[in-house]
Design an enzyme around this catalytic site. Sequence first.
Site, short mmCIF file in Angstrom:
data_model
loop_
_atom_site.label_atom_id
_atom_site.label_comp_id
_atom_site.label_asym_id
_atom_site.label_seq_id
_atom_site.Cartn_x
_atom_site.Cartn_y
_atom_site.Cartn_z
N CYS A 19 0.71 -1.23 -0.03
CA CYS A 19 0.03 0.03 -0.20
C CYS A 19 0.96 1.15 0.15
CB CYS A 19 -1.02 0.01 1.11
SG CYS A 19 -2.33 1.15 1.04
N HIS A 55 -3.31 -5.92 1.27
CA HIS A 55 -2.49 -6.02 2.62
C HIS A 55 -2.36 -7.51 2.85
CE1 HIS A 55 -2.39 -1.73 4.05
NE2 HIS A 55 -3.34 -1.75 3.20
N GLU A 100 -0.53 -8.86 5.13
CA GLU A 100 -0.50 -8.98 6.56
C GLU A 100 -1.73 -9.32 7.20
OE1 GLU A 100 -0.74 -4.32 6.07
OE2 GLU A 100 -0.08 -6.40 5.01
#
Length: 231
Positions: A85, A194, A196
């Site tokens: 991002c 994302h 994560e």
Amino acid sequence: MRIGVITFPGSLDERDAQRAIRFADAEPVALWHGEHDLKSVDAIVLPGGFSYGDYLRAGAIASVSPIMAEVIDAANKGMPVLGICNGFQMLTEAHLLPGGLIRNDHGTFVRRDQRLRVENAATAWTGEFDFADEIVIPLKNGEGGFIASEDELDRLEGEGRVVFRYLDVNPNGSLRDIAGVTNERGNVVGLMPHPEHAIEPGFGPDTDAAMRSGVDGLRFFTSAIQALQAV
């Protein structure tokens, strides 16, 4: 393996990235944007959030932070670097990745669980995927529209440097539905979604198997560890 996660003023997801690295059985190392010390890490993650100076252009000022000189040098020597991002925006601004990111074509912030297709499974961050795998990881951005000239887009396509492509819906107007790209060497990868946030059952995207069971993001981090071990 030691994987550094850089914090910039306004970073939101550095703790999530550190947690993902632990889940992948590596050691997360906290790094600060204002220093020149990479602390002998083996790989680097530039996390998502909002870096200072985004009002000028997302990632523009952060891309010239002191630590970015060390990141550029390490990346050019082959160290795996992942930009997520805002981190992706920094990598384009630092010219470690091609193209750029602009405001979403609909003008609003978007947050959704996003389906992606893996277009390149040979980078340092995608080695545990297969070509054409379809994965789901969260997306959240306001300036996620990937742009490049037609010639550059053709070159990226021809060289296999498009790593991820949006499926079902293009959430931000990215040209050719591009969600992530890599450098020529394949050690630097940037993407807007994302990974994560999709590493642990009970906290990831919904899947056909169960609510919040998606863990597709974990393979980004285990891929980097496998790539480092193979050297």
